[in-house]
Design a protein around this motif. Structure first.
Motif, PDB file in Angstrom:
ATOM      1  N   GLY A 255       0.890  -1.230   0.123  1.00  0.00           N
ATOM      2  CA  GLY A 255       0.071  -0.084   0.054  1.00  0.00           C
ATOM      3  C   GLY A 255       0.986   1.343   0.090  1.00  0.00           C
ATOM      4  O   GLY A 255       0.230   2.576  -0.246  1.00  0.00           O
ATOM      5  N   HIS A 256       2.237   1.101   0.441  1.00  0.00           N
ATOM      6  CA  HIS A 256       3.003   2.256   0.316  1.00  0.00           C
ATOM      7  C   HIS A 256       3.675   2.543  -0.993  1.00  0.00           C
ATOM      8  O   HIS A 256       4.334   3.636  -0.912  1.00  0.00           O
ATOM      9  CB  HIS A 256       3.962   2.058   1.328  1.00  0.00           C
ATOM     10  N   LEU A 257       3.429   1.751  -1.992  1.00  0.00           N
ATOM     11  CA  LEU A 257       4.402   1.648  -3.028  1.00  0.00           C
ATOM     12  C   LEU A 257       4.099   3.122  -3.910  1.00  0.00           C
ATOM     13  O   LEU A 257       5.140   3.481  -4.514  1.00  0.00           O
ATOM     14  CB  LEU A 257       4.215   0.575  -3.953  1.00  0.00           C
ATOM     15  N   LYS A 258       2.944   3.345  -4.196  1.00  0.00           N
ATOM     16  CA  LYS A 258       2.505   4.597  -5.012  1.00  0.00           C
ATOM     17  C   LYS A 258       3.313   5.841  -4.718  1.00  0.00           C
ATOM     18  O   LYS A 258       3.938   6.448  -5.422  1.00  0.00           O
ATOM     19  CB  LYS A 258       1.101   4.658  -5.023  1.00  0.00           C
ATOM     20  N   ILE A 259       3.342   5.893  -3.297  1.00  0.00           N
ATOM     21  CA  ILE A 259       3.996   7.473  -2.901  1.00  0.00           C
ATOM     22  C   ILE A 259       5.446   7.135  -2.786  1.00  0.00           C
ATOM     23  O   ILE A 259       6.114   7.935  -2.956  1.00  0.00           O
ATOM     24  CB  ILE A 259       3.220   7.415  -1.373  1.00  0.00           C
ATOM     25  N   LEU A 260       5.861   6.054  -2.166  1.00  0.00           N
ATOM     26  CA  LEU A 260       7.317   5.884  -2.041  1.00  0.00           C
ATOM     27  C   LEU A 260       8.021   5.666  -3.483  1.00  0.00           C
ATOM     28  O   LEU A 260       9.140   6.283  -3.676  1.00  0.00           O
ATOM     29  CB  LEU A 260       7.567   4.368  -1.406  1.00  0.00           C
ATOM     30  N   ASN A 261       7.344   4.828  -4.449  1.00  0.00           N
ATOM     31  CA  ASN A 261       8.054   5.011  -5.828  1.00  0.00           C
ATOM     32  C   ASN A 261       8.117   6.399  -6.285  1.00  0.00           C
ATOM     33  O   ASN A 261       9.062   6.839  -7.027  1.00  0.00           O
ATOM     34  CB  ASN A 261       7.129   3.957  -6.660  1.00  0.00           C
ATOM     35  N   GLN A 262       7.004   6.937  -6.042  1.00  0.00           N
ATOM     36  CA  GLN A 262       7.068   8.436  -6.633  1.00  0.00           C
ATOM     37  C   GLN A 262       7.961   9.363  -6.068  1.00  0.00           C
ATOM     38  O   GLN A 262       8.538  10.249  -6.758  1.00  0.00           O
ATOM     39  CB  GLN A 262       5.495   9.242  -6.349  1.00  0.00           C
ATOM     40  N   LEU A 263       8.152   8.979  -4.844  1.00  0.00           N
ATOM     41  CA  LEU A 263       9.044  10.072  -3.879  1.00  0.00           C
ATOM     42  C   LEU A 263      10.673   9.767  -4.491  1.00  0.00           C
ATOM     43  O   LEU A 263      11.456  10.509  -4.526  1.00  0.00           O
ATOM     44  CB  LEU A 263       8.888  10.048  -2.594  1.00  0.00           C
ATOM     45  N   ILE A 264      10.812   8.493  -4.870  1.00  0.00           N
ATOM     46  CA  ILE A 264      12.048   8.028  -5.162  1.00  0.00           C
ATOM     47  C   ILE A 264      12.499   8.508  -6.503  1.00  0.00           C
ATOM     48  O   ILE A 264      13.476   8.966  -6.908  1.00  0.00           O
ATOM     49  CB  ILE A 264      12.419   6.390  -5.061  1.00  0.00           C
ATOM     50  N   GLU A 265      11.321   8.129  -7.512  1.00  0.00           N
ATOM     51  CA  GLU A 265      11.616   8.596  -8.640  1.00  0.00           C
ATOM     52  C   GLU A 265      11.632  10.226  -9.041  1.00  0.00           C
ATOM     53  O   GLU A 265      12.731  10.671  -9.795  1.00  0.00           O
ATOM     54  CB  GLU A 265      10.106   8.239  -9.592  1.00  0.00           C
ATOM     55  N   ASP A 266      11.062  11.015  -8.025  1.00  0.00           N
ATOM     56  CA  ASP A 266      11.275  12.273  -8.345  1.00  0.00           C
ATOM     57  C   ASP A 266      12.495  12.956  -7.417  1.00  0.00           C
ATOM     58  O   ASP A 266      12.914  14.165  -7.908  1.00  0.00           O
ATOM     59  CB  ASP A 266      10.108  13.145  -7.756  1.00  0.00           C
ATOM     60  N   SER A 267      13.143  12.097  -6.757  1.00  0.00           N
ATOM     61  CA  SER A 267      14.415  12.554  -5.992  1.00  0.00           C
ATOM     62  C   SER A 267      15.355  12.669  -7.187  1.00  0.00           C
ATOM     63  O   SER A 267      15.781  11.783  -7.781  1.00  0.00           O
ATOM     64  CB  SER A 267      14.859  11.580  -4.919  1.00  0.00           C
ATOM     65  N   PRO A 268      16.253  14.178  -7.175  1.00  0.00           N
ATOM     66  CA  PRO A 268      17.396  14.161  -7.865  1.00  0.00           C
ATOM     67  C   PRO A 268      18.495  13.338  -7.298  1.00  0.00           C
ATOM     68  O   PRO A 268      19.574  13.211  -7.875  1.00  0.00           O
ATOM     69  CB  PRO A 268      17.585  15.500  -7.590  1.00  0.00           C
ATOM     70  N   GLU A 269      18.457  12.715  -6.076  1.00  0.00           N
ATOM     71  CA  GLU A 269      19.345  11.890  -5.432  1.00  0.00           C
ATOM     72  C   GLU A 269      19.418  10.407  -5.688  1.00  0.00           C
ATOM     73  O   GLU A 269      20.441   9.719  -5.259  1.00  0.00           O
ATOM     74  CB  GLU A 269      19.437  12.219  -3.923  1.00  0.00           C
ATOM     75  N   LEU A 270      18.304   9.850  -6.207  1.00  0.00           N
ATOM     76  CA  LEU A 270      18.105   8.553  -6.169  1.00  0.00           C
ATOM     77  C   LEU A 270      17.590   7.992  -7.694  1.00  0.00           C
ATOM     78  O   LEU A 270      16.774   8.766  -8.240  1.00  0.00           O
ATOM     79  CB  LEU A 270      17.035   7.962  -5.167  1.00  0.00           C
ATOM     80  N   GLU A 271      17.884   6.757  -7.845  1.00  0.00           N
ATOM     81  CA  GLU A 271      17.402   6.070  -9.000  1.00  0.00           C
ATOM     82  C   GLU A 271      16.355   4.957  -8.873  1.00  0.00           C
ATOM     83  O   GLU A 271      16.856   4.000  -8.052  1.00  0.00           O
ATOM     84  CB  GLU A 271      18.400   5.656  -9.962  1.00  0.00           C
ATOM     85  N   LEU A 272      15.150   5.248  -9.136  1.00  0.00           N
ATOM     86  CA  LEU A 272      14.208   4.016  -8.887  1.00  0.00           C
ATOM     87  C   LEU A 272      14.280   2.792 -10.062  1.00  0.00           C
ATOM     88  O   LEU A 272      14.310   3.093 -10.985  1.00  0.00           O
ATOM     89  CB  LEU A 272      12.623   4.704  -9.026  1.00  0.00           C
ATOM     90  N   VAL A 273      14.233   1.745  -9.213  1.00  0.00           N
ATOM     91  CA  VAL A 273      14.658   0.502 -10.093  1.00  0.00           C
ATOM     92  C   VAL A 273      13.264  -0.173  -9.745  1.00  0.00           C
ATOM     93  O   VAL A 273      12.940  -0.701  -8.759  1.00  0.00           O
ATOM     94  CB  VAL A 273      15.696  -0.469  -9.872  1.00  0.00           C
ATOM     95  N   ASP A 274      12.862  -0.687 -10.960  1.00  0.00           N
ATOM     96  CA  ASP A 274      11.480  -1.571 -10.953  1.00  0.00           C
ATOM     97  C   ASP A 274      11.973  -2.904 -10.689  1.00  0.00           C
ATOM     98  O   ASP A 274      12.613  -3.789 -11.264  1.00  0.00           O
ATOM     99  CB  ASP A 274      10.870  -1.555 -12.403  1.00  0.00           C
ATOM    100  N   ILE A 275      11.360  -3.494  -9.511  1.00  0.00           N
ATOM    101  CA  ILE A 275      11.728  -4.652  -9.039  1.00  0.00           C
ATOM    102  C   ILE A 275      11.218  -5.764  -9.902  1.00  0.00           C
ATOM    103  O   ILE A 275      11.877  -6.929 -10.096  1.00  0.00           O
ATOM    104  CB  ILE A 275      11.275  -4.808  -7.580  1.00  0.00           C
ATOM    105  N   ASN A 276      10.302  -5.539 -10.670  1.00  0.00           N
ATOM    106  CA  ASN A 276       9.577  -6.585 -11.339  1.00  0.00           C
ATOM    107  C   ASN A 276      10.519  -7.142 -12.836  1.00  0.00           C
ATOM    108  O   ASN A 276      10.346  -7.983 -13.245  1.00  0.00           O
ATOM    109  CB  ASN A 276       8.219  -6.105 -11.965  1.00  0.00           C
ATOM    110  N   GLU A 277      11.628  -6.233 -12.903  1.00  0.00           N
ATOM    111  CA  GLU A 277      12.385  -6.303 -14.122  1.00  0.00           C
ATOM    112  C   GLU A 277      13.088  -7.830 -13.664  1.00  0.00           C
ATOM    113  O   GLU A 277      13.814  -8.516 -14.519  1.00  0.00           O
ATOM    114  CB  GLU A 277      13.301  -5.152 -14.326  1.00  0.00           C
ATOM    115  N   TYR A 278      13.353  -7.952 -12.086  1.00  0.00           N
ATOM    116  CA  TYR A 278      14.068  -9.065 -11.879  1.00  0.00           C
ATOM    117  C   TYR A 278      13.159 -10.325 -11.353  1.00  0.00           C
ATOM    118  O   TYR A 278      13.693 -11.369 -11.230  1.00  0.00           O
ATOM    119  CB  TYR A 278      14.866  -8.739 -10.654  1.00  0.00           C
ATOM    120  N   LEU A 279      11.730 -10.034 -11.533  1.00  0.00           N
ATOM    121  CA  LEU A 279      10.816 -11.246 -11.115  1.00  0.00           C
ATOM    122  C   LEU A 279      10.111 -11.909 -12.328  1.00  0.00           C
ATOM    123  O   LEU A 279       9.215 -12.608 -12.157  1.00  0.00           O
ATOM    124  CB  LEU A 279       9.837 -10.401  -9.999  1.00  0.00           C
ATOM    125  N   LYS A 280      10.434 -11.339 -13.506  1.00  0.00           N
ATOM    126  CA  LYS A 280       9.597 -11.838 -14.739  1.00  0.00           C
ATOM    127  C   LYS A 280       9.974 -13.498 -14.672  1.00  0.00           C
ATOM    128  O   LYS A 280      10.931 -14.067 -14.557  1.00  0.00           O
ATOM    129  CB  LYS A 280      10.267 -10.983 -15.940  1.00  0.00           C
TER     130      LYS A 280
END
Length: 280
Positions: A255-280
């Motif tokens: 339930g936290h993913l929508k907000i946390l992913n958005q915050l990470i994606e918007d951060s100039p300090e971090l790169e968001l990685v889609d974990i599903n790229e490793y779960l296919k």
């Protein structure tokens, strides 16, 4: 005649303006992607907690200790190993890093039997596979007035909103159950981390924010507190990613993913990685 000759010229100029604008946007995107590649990488594995029932609606599937499910968890861990995190952070059930790592060290020593919690089943086992000496706590308390918001809705003719929230959450949990029961744990976890499932869970908070009236925006206040809690969780994650070589995997409630992913994606300090790229 002059007016007719002007049309193609204007069209060409407009086209060239649009072309250069698109080129500029494309360059900016490429620049941003290049810059992000040099940043700490963060991936969040969203979960419906294996054992927790402290939710508005909880899944029925909690079977993780049978031989079949243990093999599935092993496969999930092998998939997560490919991301190769050098830090693993968790939400629950431990409420201090001292408590968390006391249990983890006992596990490494062979004196601790894993519980059914996803921290034990996934984080402990993955960390040992990667030779990590410790784990980290990303947890921050969630403090929001859900029960009083529901009570307000029922007193003020907004019960249909509550029904919609419960129906939406039930659909998510039932889909998770169906996938887990007919497939594997990795299949079910993959579903939880799809954009559709993340958006579905987040819809509940959008509906919750609508509860209230002109004098009392209780739903908006409640969801505002939910956002505030998630910003604190994000800050815990951001502090873990303290160098550009960090690869941080976070296990947290879906339930936290929508907000946390958005915050990470918007951060100039971090790169968001889609974990599903490793779960296919």
């Amino acid at each position: 005649m002059k007016k007719n000759n002007l049309i193609p010229k204007i069209t060409i100029i407009s086209f060239l303006t649009m072309l250069f604008s698109c080129h500029d946007i494309s360059n900016e995107k490429e620049k941003l992607i290049t810059e992000k590649q040099d940043l700490p990488k963060v991936a969040i594995l969203g979960m419906l907690h294996f054992t927790s029932k402290n939710n508005t609606v909880s899944q029925k599937f909690t079977e993780v200790k049978t031989k079949k499910r243990q093999a599935e968890i092993k496969n999930l861990i092998e998939s997560l190993k490919v991301f190769n995190p050098n830090k693993i952070a968790v939400e629950r059930p431990y409420r201090s890093e001292e408590e968390l790592n006391t249990k983890y060290r006992s596990y490494l020593d062979g004196t601790y039997e894993l519980t059914e919690e996803e921290t034990d089943q996934i984080a402990f086992r993955l960390a040992r596979e990667l030779n990590h000496q410790r784990l980290y706590l990303a947890y921050s308390p969630v403090q929001y007035a859900f029960d009083s918001t529901v009570a307000f809705a029922k007193r003020n003719g907004q019960s249909k909103l509550i029904d919609s929230i419960i129906e939406n959450a039930t659909e998510l949990a039932e889909e998770y159950d169906k996938i887990a029961l007919n497939g594997t744990i990795q299949d079910a976890v993959y579903y939880l981390n799809t954009e559709g499932a993340i958006a579905k869970n987040h819809l509940g908070y959008i509906l919750l924010s609508q509860i209230g009236d002109k004098q009392n925006k209780i739903g908006a206040e409640t969801v505002g507190d939910w956002y505030k809690s998630n910003i604190k969780i994000f800050e815990n994650i951001r502090q873990l990613a303290d160098s550009n070589t960090e690869r941080v995997l976070v296990l947290y409630g879906q339930g936290h993913l929508k907000i946390l992913n958005q915050l990470i994606e918007d951060s100039p300090e971090l790169e968001l990685v889609d974990i599903n790229e490793y779960l296919k």
